[in-house]
Each structure stands twice: as C-alpha cells, then as structure tokens.
Scaffold this active site. Structure first.
Site, mmCIF file in Angstrom:
data_model
loop_
_atom_site.group_PDB
_atom_site.id
_atom_site.type_symbol
_atom_site.label_atom_id
_atom_site.label_comp_id
_atom_site.label_asym_id
_atom_site.label_seq_id
_atom_site.Cartn_x
_atom_site.Cartn_y
_atom_site.Cartn_z
ATOM 1 N N GLU A 72 11.143 -6.755 -2.687
ATOM 2 C CA GLU A 72 12.319 -7.288 -2.003
ATOM 3 C C GLU A 72 13.023 -8.319 -2.875
ATOM 4 O OE1 GLU A 72 13.731 -6.484 0.928
ATOM 5 O OE2 GLU A 72 12.273 -4.887 1.238
ATOM 6 N N ARG B 63 3.029 -12.984 0.402
ATOM 7 C CA ARG B 63 3.160 -11.529 0.563
ATOM 8 C C ARG B 63 2.458 -10.854 -0.608
ATOM 9 N NH1 ARG B 63 6.439 -10.694 4.803
ATOM 10 N NH2 ARG B 63 7.994 -12.287 5.281
ATOM 11 N N HIS C 108 0.547 -10.129 -7.843
ATOM 12 C CA HIS C 108 0.222 -11.545 -7.958
ATOM 13 C C HIS C 108 -1.108 -11.831 -7.291
ATOM 14 C CE1 HIS C 108 2.662 -10.765 -4.434
ATOM 15 N NE2 HIS C 108 3.740 -10.736 -5.169
ATOM 16 N N TYR D 251 2.206 -17.495 -3.108
ATOM 17 C CA TYR D 251 3.077 -16.552 -2.406
ATOM 18 C C TYR D 251 2.288 -15.755 -1.369
ATOM 19 C CZ TYR D 251 6.853 -13.198 -1.748
ATOM 20 O OH TYR D 251 7.847 -12.432 -1.207
ATOM 21 N N ASP E 221 8.316 -9.864 -5.671
ATOM 22 C CA ASP E 221 7.897 -8.606 -5.054
ATOM 23 C C ASP E 221 9.085 -7.658 -5.063
ATOM 24 O OD1 ASP E 221 9.564 -9.631 -3.122
ATOM 25 O OD2 ASP E 221 8.004 -9.904 -1.603
ATOM 26 N N GLU F 53 15.984 -17.774 -2.733
ATOM 27 C CA GLU F 53 16.303 -17.123 -1.457
ATOM 28 C C GLU F 53 16.574 -18.088 -0.313
ATOM 29 O OE1 GLU F 53 13.814 -13.756 -0.374
ATOM 30 O OE2 GLU F 53 13.220 -13.578 -2.466
ATOM 31 N N ASP G 262 11.864 -13.987 -4.829
ATOM 32 C CA ASP G 262 10.420 -13.764 -4.701
ATOM 33 C C ASP G 262 9.911 -12.681 -5.649
ATOM 34 O OD1 ASP G 262 10.224 -15.718 -2.796
ATOM 35 O OD2 ASP G 262 10.319 -14.334 -1.095
#
Length: 413
Positions: free
Chosen positions: A104, A336, A381, A334, A102, A13, A100
């Site tokens: 998103e 988030r 995670h 990570y 997740d 990203e 990532d």
C-alpha cells in the site's frame, strides 16, 4: 550571486508521522502528509469524469475488455491535499517518498509521482520504526520505487473491485445494506457457504461411552476430596476399542468401513456402568513423558489481533488503530507484517534487557531464531516489537489506557 537552495520535500501518510519525522530530519527538510491514498478507483458514479461516464465499464472503474486497465480519480476530499503538495514541490530540490514499507505504501508513493509529475530527483526511503537512528539511516540509504510491489497492490485493488461490485449487492439483499465483499471478503463468504453445505449434508450417529472420576486412597485406606483425583475414560472392553465420535462417517452417520470397534448403545453402557461400579479398580501401568514448551514467536499482524482480542477484548480494527498510534509515536515497529523475523539489533537488545532486569539465569543459552511458515509471506520487514534498543516498559514510556495495554502485550511477547 548563489542560487537559493530549496528544502527537500518528504511525503509521509499521516500528520502525526510527519511531525515526528520532521523533528528527526531538521530544517533542510519539509515533511508533509498525503493523508493516505491520494488517488483510487471511483467510489461512486459521481466520481467518474464526464469523458468516461458513457463507457460501459465506467461504473466499475476497470476496463475489463482492455487488459483490465484501471480508471484512477482524485477524490474531492483529497484535492486540497494534492494542491498543497504540488505547491510545496515547486520550491523543493528533491522529492522523498516516505510512505509505509508495504504494498500500500509503495502504491501511494507511485500514485504521488503520477499526480505531482516531479521534475526534481525522486527517492524512496523506507523504515520499520520511527526512531531518530532509523529515520537517519533510511534517508541515507534511499532507493527507487519498487514497481513489482506497486503492481502487486494494483492487482489486489482491481480484484477487490471485480469481486466486490458483483457480490456486494447480493450481500445487501440477503444480509444487510452497506456490507463490502471485496477480494478477501469473497473468500470468507465462500468458506461460510461451503461450511453450511457440509452442515446440511451431515448425518448424526449415536454412541455411548463411560467416564469415571477416580481418587487415590489415602494412607488409612479412605478416599476424599483432598485426595488426588483424575478422570478416566473407557477405552476398550475385552480388548476391543470402544467407538468414539471420530469413528463415524459424517456423510452417512454410520461407522466408517473397515473399523473393528465396539459400538455401545444406552443399555450396554448402563450394564457396564453397574459392573465397573462394583469392581475393584487398579492402575495397570503408568507412562511418563517429558514435554518442552518453547516461547511463542514475536507478533505478526494477525497474531497480534488474535491475542489482543483474547486478552484485551479489542477488535481487530481497535487493535490496528492503537498500534498505528504506537508506531507513529515511535514506540513499536511497523504493525503490518507477516514476518516473525527479528533483526540482530533487536535480539541483542532483548537479551541485554533480560540480563539487566532479571539476571543471566533467566537468559536462554543462545538467541532464539523464529522462521515464518507461510510460503506466501512477504518477509518485507521485522515482526512487531518495541522500537529502538532500549526495550522500555509501558510505564517507563508514560503510556496509559489502551496504548499501555497493547504495548505491554508486545513487550512481553
């Protein structure tokens, strides 16, 4: 003559993450950045393609009459990025999506496949920390795109649009131009409105009570500032409990029905004040209770933001920006996450760190395991923690400024 072999194309990203991961993967991989989302619902009327401009739902970007089908467009500022990715894919033998881990990230990966239309094998690699070991394990244990996560993100995005486009204009008119009212913000506005309605319906009640600051006598019968003091609150009079704030009905301002309590007015409180001042004081009984205080669980996204605001005076946005840099530089996992779980590797590393730095007497007899209370938590995670197994301090990593402060907060937790 052997056919020339192309490099594997890895898409992440951000450029910072791309540089870091490229160092770990070596010359057989080309790592490029998508710069976040490459496709989204139209942000403004000018972004809507000419073929759809006259449709009744075009400005909304969601066809509410046909299964809420979304209209996705590539923003002008992302067209150059898309062209670069398409050019790189022509020479690749494999496309690896490393966005990532997740909703998103999964969605970005899916949108990339929809735009690039790869004719080579597509793999999805996921990792929760940017360390050499984690990246190499992720590339060796790739998977396919998770369509359920993609659908979850798409649903959230469409709900944001459906709520925001109808509620935002009201906020612009009543509060301030430019405010956004998507899915989450809509709930916040509703909570505020409900609270205001409760406030308007509230009726106040009046009660009086007494507080005394008492000090134990010294050996010579005197009391003074150096004597141990404590506050005492009037609890009952002649065996009858004295009314307090929680005994009142907020809708009527009167005492709740069925309560047998003593409601003191100002005159009664003053009379009691004079009485107790001139009376001897004694301790009727002493109760002792033992308390056990356990350490707080590791940070999730929300608890990190709260603690960062409380201790470092950083806003949620600042916290996530700094955490993003720490993650991309390979210093934390990570950032988030809604999980408080830790891997066995992380727990072993933390216990080794405690033993090495402070001694076994500071180590808990057995590892502590925390569980997430929220039933809706993804548990995708780990909790936020220092990356890797070294558990180095901010000073040892050479961090400074806001990054050092936030990392230290995470390290201590």
């Amino acid at each position: 003559m052997s056919e020339k072999r192309g490099k594997n194309l890895v898409i992440v990203e951000s450029p910072a993450k791309a540089r870091k991961i490229a160092d770990y993967l070596g010359k057989d991989y080309k790592v490029l950045a998508s710069m976040g989302h490459v496709r989204d619902l139209p942000a403004k009327a000018a972004d809507v393609p000419a073929a759809q401009k006259k449709l009744p739902w075009a400005s909304l970007g969601v066809d509410v009459e046909n299964d809420f089908g979304p209209l996705y467009v590539v923003p002008k500022e992302k067209k150059k990025v898309v062209d670069e990715l398409k050019a790189a894919l022509k020479d690749a033998d494999e496309l690896i999506l490393a966005t990532d881990e997740d909703r998103e990230g999964e969605s970005i990966g899916w949108h990339l496949t929809q735009i690039l239309k790869p004719k080579v094998p597509v793999k999805r690699m996921v990792f929760s920390e940017i360390t050499k070991k984690a990246i190499q394990e992720a590339i060796a244990n790739s998977r396919v795109l998770d369509e359920d996560l993609v659908a979850a993100q798409e649903t959230r995005r469409i709900l944001d649009r459906l709520y925001g486009y109808t509620l935002s204009p009201l906020l612009w008119k009543k509060i301030s131009r430019g405010l956004s009212a998507g899915r989450v913000q809509s709930v916040a506005v509703r909570v505020l409105v409900q609270r205001e309605l409760e406030r308007l319906a509230f009726h106040k009640g009046t009660y009086w009570d007494l507080q005394a600051e008492l000090a134990a006598e010294k050996a010579n019968g005197e009391s003074g500032e150096d004597a141990r003091s404590f506050e005492a609150t009037l609890y009952s009079v002649d065996g009858k409990k004295v009314a307090g704030g929680k005994d009142f009905d907020e809708h009527t301002g009167q005492l709740k029905e069925g309560l047998d309590v003593l409601l003191l007015d100002e005159a009664a409180a003053e009379r009691l004040n004079q009485t107790v001042r001139d009376s001897p004081w004694r301790v009727a009984s002493i109760e002792e209770r033992s308390q056990i205080r356990n350490p707080y669980p590791p940070f999730t996204t929300s608890t990190l933001q709260q603690e960062s605001n409380r201790k470092l005076n950083m806003s949620a946005r600042q916290t996530m920006q700094v955490a993003q840099r720490l993650y991309e530089d390979g210093h934390i996992t990570y950032m988030r996450t809604d999980s408080v779980n830790l891997s066995t590797e992380a727990i072993d590393a933390a216990r080794t760190c405690v033993t090495g730095r402070y001694g076994k007497e500071y180590l808990s007899p057995s590892p502590r395991q925390f569980t997430t209370k929220s039933k809706s938590a993804q548990e995708a995670h780990e909790a936020i923690r220092p990356a890797g197994t070294e558990m180095q301090t901010a000073e040892e990593l050479g961090l400074s400024g806001e990054q050092a402060k936030l990392y230290a907060l995470i390290w201590k937790r």
